[in-house]
Design a protein around this motif. Structure first.
Motif, PDB file in Angstrom:
ATOM      1  N   ILE A 290      15.037   1.424   0.321  1.00 12.99           N
ATOM      2  CA  ILE A 290      13.499   1.164  -0.426  1.00 12.99           C
ATOM      3  C   ILE A 290      13.290   0.473  -1.310  1.00 12.99           C
ATOM      4  N   SER A 291      12.278  -0.130  -1.551  1.00 10.21           N
ATOM      5  CA  SER A 291      12.126  -0.956  -2.795  1.00 10.21           C
ATOM      6  C   SER A 291      10.589  -0.510  -3.567  1.00 10.21           C
ATOM      7  N   THR A 292      10.386  -0.699  -5.207  1.00  9.45           N
ATOM      8  CA  THR A 292       9.622  -0.929  -5.394  1.00  9.45           C
ATOM      9  C   THR A 292       8.759  -2.265  -6.323  1.00  9.45           C
ATOM     10  N   LYS A 293       7.100  -1.963  -5.388  1.00 11.23           N
ATOM     11  CA  LYS A 293       6.695  -3.411  -5.325  1.00 11.23           C
ATOM     12  C   LYS A 293       5.423  -2.874  -6.643  1.00 11.23           C
ATOM     13  N   ASN A 294       5.040  -4.256  -6.809  1.00 13.66           N
ATOM     14  CA  ASN A 294       3.282  -4.323  -7.624  1.00 13.66           C
ATOM     15  C   ASN A 294       2.750  -3.763  -6.648  1.00 13.66           C
ATOM     16  N   ILE A 295       1.700  -2.559  -6.477  1.00 14.00           N
ATOM     17  CA  ILE A 295       0.512  -2.953  -5.282  1.00 14.00           C
ATOM     18  C   ILE A 295      -0.956  -2.935  -6.079  1.00 14.00           C
ATOM     19  N   SER A 296      -1.782  -3.411  -5.610  1.00  6.75           N
ATOM     20  CA  SER A 296      -3.286  -3.321  -6.453  1.00  6.75           C
ATOM     21  C   SER A 296      -4.362  -2.659  -4.946  1.00  6.75           C
ATOM     22  N   ILE A 297      -4.724  -1.758  -5.752  1.00  9.66           N
ATOM     23  CA  ILE A 297      -5.415  -1.478  -3.858  1.00  9.66           C
ATOM     24  C   ILE A 297      -6.936  -1.262  -4.630  1.00  9.66           C
ATOM     25  N   TYR A 298      -7.846  -1.534  -3.620  1.00 11.15           N
ATOM     26  CA  TYR A 298      -9.205  -2.112  -3.777  1.00 11.15           C
ATOM     27  C   TYR A 298     -10.104  -1.040  -2.734  1.00 11.15           C
ATOM     28  N   THR A 299     -10.689  -0.917  -2.896  1.00 11.33           N
ATOM     29  CA  THR A 299     -11.755   0.454  -1.773  1.00 11.33           C
ATOM     30  C   THR A 299     -13.138  -0.293  -1.778  1.00 11.33           C
ATOM     31  N   ILE A 300     -13.739   0.037  -0.522  1.00 11.12           N
ATOM     32  CA  ILE A 300     -14.979  -0.317  -0.012  1.00 11.12           C
ATOM     33  C   ILE A 300     -15.690   0.537   0.539  1.00 11.12           C
ATOM     34  N   LYS A 301     -16.340   0.836   0.283  1.00 14.39           N
ATOM     35  CA  LYS A 301     -17.666   2.275   0.246  1.00 14.39           C
ATOM     36  C   LYS A 301     -18.910   1.724   1.247  1.00 14.39           C
ATOM     37  N   ASN A 302     -19.390   1.626   2.188  1.00 15.14           N
ATOM     38  CA  ASN A 302     -20.971   0.958   2.239  1.00 15.14           C
ATOM     39  C   ASN A 302     -21.572   1.570   4.037  1.00 15.14           C
ATOM     40  N   GLU A 303     -22.821   0.678   4.346  1.00 10.41           N
ATOM     41  CA  GLU A 303     -22.886   1.422   5.407  1.00 10.41           C
ATOM     42  C   GLU A 303     -21.785   0.647   6.680  1.00 10.41           C
ATOM     43  N   LYS A 304     -20.680  -0.588   6.638  1.00 10.17           N
ATOM     44  CA  LYS A 304     -20.051  -0.567   7.819  1.00 10.17           C
ATOM     45  C   LYS A 304     -18.865  -0.319   7.796  1.00 10.17           C
ATOM     46  N   ASN A 305     -18.033   0.364   6.259  1.00 10.54           N
ATOM     47  CA  ASN A 305     -16.936   0.873   6.472  1.00 10.54           C
ATOM     48  C   ASN A 305     -16.737   1.207   5.102  1.00 10.54           C
ATOM     49  N   ASP A 306     -15.636   2.518   5.437  1.00 10.45           N
ATOM     50  CA  ASP A 306     -15.146   2.198   4.387  1.00 10.45           C
ATOM     51  C   ASP A 306     -13.738   2.938   4.545  1.00 10.45           C
ATOM     52  N   ILE A 307     -13.154   2.044   3.641  1.00 14.70           N
ATOM     53  CA  ILE A 307     -11.845   1.309   4.084  1.00 14.70           C
ATOM     54  C   ILE A 307     -11.555   1.152   2.207  1.00 14.70           C
ATOM     55  N   GLU A 308      -9.392   1.127   2.733  1.00 17.15           N
ATOM     56  CA  GLU A 308      -9.228   1.151   1.739  1.00 17.15           C
ATOM     57  C   GLU A 308      -8.025  -0.612   1.684  1.00 17.15           C
ATOM     58  N   ILE A 309      -8.145  -1.279   0.332  1.00 18.23           N
ATOM     59  CA  ILE A 309      -6.989  -2.686   1.182  1.00 18.23           C
ATOM     60  C   ILE A 309      -6.413  -2.542   0.464  1.00 18.23           C
ATOM     61  N   ILE A 310      -4.896  -2.262   0.832  1.00 24.45           N
ATOM     62  CA  ILE A 310      -4.014  -2.112   0.175  1.00 24.45           C
ATOM     63  C   ILE A 310      -3.266  -4.253  -0.235  1.00 24.45           C
ATOM     64  N   LEU A 311      -2.734  -4.763  -1.791  1.00 22.79           N
ATOM     65  CA  LEU A 311      -2.715  -5.797  -1.813  1.00 22.79           C
ATOM     66  C   LEU A 311      -1.352  -6.061  -2.518  1.00 22.79           C
ATOM     67  N   GLN A 312      -1.257  -6.623  -1.578  1.00 18.62           N
ATOM     68  CA  GLN A 312       1.102  -7.078  -2.358  1.00 18.62           C
ATOM     69  C   GLN A 312       0.805  -8.343  -1.744  1.00 18.62           C
ATOM     70  N   ASP A 313       1.389  -8.910  -3.321  1.00 18.65           N
ATOM     71  CA  ASP A 313       1.321 -10.514  -2.682  1.00 18.65           C
ATOM     72  C   ASP A 313       1.013 -10.894  -2.396  1.00 18.65           C
ATOM     73  N   ASP A 314       1.081 -11.786  -0.774  1.00 22.44           N
ATOM     74  CA  ASP A 314       0.203 -12.453   0.287  1.00 22.44           C
ATOM     75  C   ASP A 314       0.151 -11.403   1.405  1.00 22.44           C
ATOM     76  N   ASN A 315       0.403 -10.372   1.263  1.00 20.64           N
ATOM     77  CA  ASN A 315       0.500  -8.903   2.651  1.00 20.64           C
ATOM     78  C   ASN A 315      -0.893  -8.352   1.798  1.00 20.64           C
ATOM     79  N   VAL A 316      -1.655  -8.136   2.844  1.00 17.52           N
ATOM     80  CA  VAL A 316      -2.660  -7.207   2.733  1.00 17.52           C
ATOM     81  C   VAL A 316      -3.384  -6.087   4.134  1.00 17.52           C
TER      82      VAL A 316
END
Length: 185
Positions: free
Chosen positions: A115-141
């Motif tokens: 198990i590892s602990t990492k810093n992540i950021s979460i961005y959400t988009i809720k519009n007419e095309k998507n209802d998504i959550e985007i998880i960012l950790q370095d170069d991984n999306v």
């Protein structure tokens, strides 16, 4: 409460400057050992608990020492309260449940090799095309949604382009998780 009544718990749990100095010095020595790879985060935690036991420091007093230490470095001590909430510690009144912290640390110790602990950021988009959550950790999306993901969404593409520039135009490893299920366990 009567002004003449002395609450000995308050006195016993009060963080004195010498307590803060001692724990600060001890913690720095542990940080150096961790940086050198001599101990793990779990060892760090065990050593802190041993220090508390050896020096007869209660959980409440240790929390007060941590708050004083943070204030010494210009941090708002209410941050500790928020972090404790994230690991499931109930801060109702003066009563603090440290069982949750112990369980979390036990879990971390049990699975420490995988198990590892990492810093992540979460961005959400809720519009007419998507209802998504985007998880960012370095170069991984990770783009996840309980429904379909429309990759032609302008807001999504603008966000990904902006993030790629922040990552100095390095390639991003993007995973799309559509039709995900969410349930309580």
């Amino acid at each position: 409460m009567d002004d003449k009544i002395i609450d000995f718990n308050d006195l016993r749990n009060k963080a004195k400057d010498k307590d803060v100095d001692r724990i600060e010095e001890y913690m720095y020595s542990l940080y150096y050992e961790m940086a050198e790879g001599k101990i793990t985060m779990a060892d760090f935690t065990k050593n802190i608990y041993k220090y508390m036991e050896d020096n007869n420091i209660s959980q409440d007093k240790f929390l007060n020492i941590q708050k004083k230490l943070m204030e010494r470095y210009g941090f708002d001590s209410s941050i500790i309260d928020e972090q404790l909430k994230t690991v499931g510690v109930n801060l109702g009144g003066n009563e603090i449940s440290y069982e949750s912290i112990k369980k979390n640390m036990g879990f971390q110790e049990k699975y420490k090799d995988r198990i590892s602990t990492k810093n992540i950021s979460i961005y959400t988009i809720k519009n007419e095309k998507n209802d998504i959550e985007i998880i960012l950790q370095d170069d991984n999306v990770i783009i996840q949604s309980q429904g379909k993901v429309d990759l032609a969404d302008n807001e999504l593409n603008e966000f990904l382009c902006s993030y790629k520039k922040v990552r100095e135009d390095k390639p991003l490893a993007i995973r799309v998780c559509a039709d995900t299920e969410k349930y309580d366990y």
